[in-house]
Motif scaffolding. Structure first.
Motif, short mmCIF file in Angstrom:
data_model
loop_
_atom_site.label_atom_id
_atom_site.label_comp_id
_atom_site.label_asym_id
_atom_site.label_seq_id
_atom_site.Cartn_x
_atom_site.Cartn_y
_atom_site.Cartn_z
N THR A 122 -28.55 23.58 14.28
CA THR A 122 -27.77 24.19 15.37
C THR A 122 -26.34 23.66 15.31
N ILE A 123 -25.38 24.60 15.31
CA ILE A 123 -23.96 24.25 15.25
C ILE A 123 -23.30 24.73 16.53
N HIS A 124 -22.62 23.82 17.21
CA HIS A 124 -21.89 24.17 18.43
C HIS A 124 -20.50 23.53 18.36
N VAL A 125 -19.48 24.37 18.41
CA VAL A 125 -18.09 23.89 18.38
C VAL A 125 -17.41 24.32 19.67
N ALA A 126 -16.74 23.36 20.34
CA ALA A 126 -16.05 23.65 21.59
C ALA A 126 -14.86 22.72 21.75
N PRO A 127 -13.83 23.16 22.52
CA PRO A 127 -12.68 22.27 22.78
C PRO A 127 -13.12 21.04 23.58
N ALA A 128 -12.48 19.93 23.33
CA ALA A 128 -12.77 18.69 24.06
C ALA A 128 -11.47 17.95 24.29
N GLY A 129 -11.30 17.45 25.52
CA GLY A 129 -10.05 16.77 25.86
C GLY A 129 -9.96 15.38 25.26
N SER A 130 -11.09 14.76 24.97
CA SER A 130 -11.09 13.41 24.41
C SER A 130 -12.28 13.25 23.48
N ALA A 131 -12.17 12.24 22.62
CA ALA A 131 -13.25 11.99 21.67
C ALA A 131 -14.46 11.41 22.39
N PRO A 132 -15.66 11.83 22.04
CA PRO A 132 -16.86 11.25 22.66
C PRO A 132 -17.07 9.82 22.19
N SER A 133 -17.82 9.07 22.94
CA SER A 133 -18.16 7.69 22.59
C SER A 133 -19.68 7.53 22.68
#
Length: 228
Positions: A122-133
């Motif tokens: 499963t591939i999901h691409v979306a805008p993100a305001g900051s990098a996940p941790s």
């Protein structure tokens, strides 16, 4: 003493002898049948007897209640060693991921899913305001999965290095949806790689039966991520 003519004596003896022979023949040639044995009977509590009814044994038993479908933990699911992979770029994105050639593809709620038998990508691409941790994945992602994956069980959260950059790896397990034909449910193992690049977040989720040996194919996919 008075004598009788010889012919008269012979005539008087012949009928008596004939009668004796007839009676002897009848008694020796006839048979008397033995009386039939009485039918078996049972005695009731009132003392009367009645013919015993024939009894038959029955081996049938009451049908058992259907058991609920159990989760399978050892179904086949290994991806062949000669599986070919081809690059795929989700529409409107700048990322490329290698996926197995020949697998079916579908799109649901922004997720692009490649499937073959019991395995899926499963591939999901979306805008993100900051990098996940690791901390954000452990809280937000795990909470979302717990409410959407049947019998969710969290594994580990770690940071891994891949050719396309670093990623946060979340492992977990869950039950698949029941098969539309057989109704069977499979216990799946999941690897979710969370990538971030230039304000874009990529969630790459690889899943298959818990006992399937897909280490090498999953490494091929997770190593193939490239940003342009």
């Amino acid at each position: 003493m008075k004598t009788y003519p010889r012919m008269q004596v012979r005539t008087a003896i012949a009928p008596a002898a004939a009668l004796t022979l007839f009676l002897s023949g009848c008694s020796g040639g006839s048979q008397t049948a033995a009386p039939a044995a009485p039918a078996a009977s049972t005695t009731s509590s009132s003392g009367s007897t009645a013919p015993r009814a024939a009894t038959t044994s029955s081996s049938s038993t009451a049908p058992k209640a259907a058991n609920p479908v159990a989760t399978e933990s050892n179904p086949p699911g290994d991806i062949p060693d000669n599986q070919l992979f081809v690059g795929f770029t989700p529409p409107g994105t700048h990322v490329t991921v290698k996926t197995p050639e020949g697998w079916g593809r579908s799109t649901t709620s922004g997720d692009i899913v490649f499937t073959d038998k019991l395995n899926s990508i499963t591939i999901h691409v979306a805008p993100a305001g900051s990098a996940p941790s690791p901390a954000s994945v452990r809280t937000a992602d795990v909470a979302a999965l717990r409410s959407s994956v049947p019998k969710f069980s969290v594994g580990q959260v770690s940071t891994v290095q891949r050719a396309g950059g670093s990623a946060i790896l979340l492992t977990y397990q869950g039950d698949s949806a029941p098969n539309e034909v057989t109704g069977k449910v499979v216990r799946d193992a999941f690897e979710r790689y969370v990538y971030f690049h230039a304000g874009q977040r990529l969630d790459l989720t690889l899943s298959g039966p818990v006992n399937a040996d897909n280490v090498d194919p999953w490494k091929t996919v997770s190593e193939s991520v490239r940003w342009s």
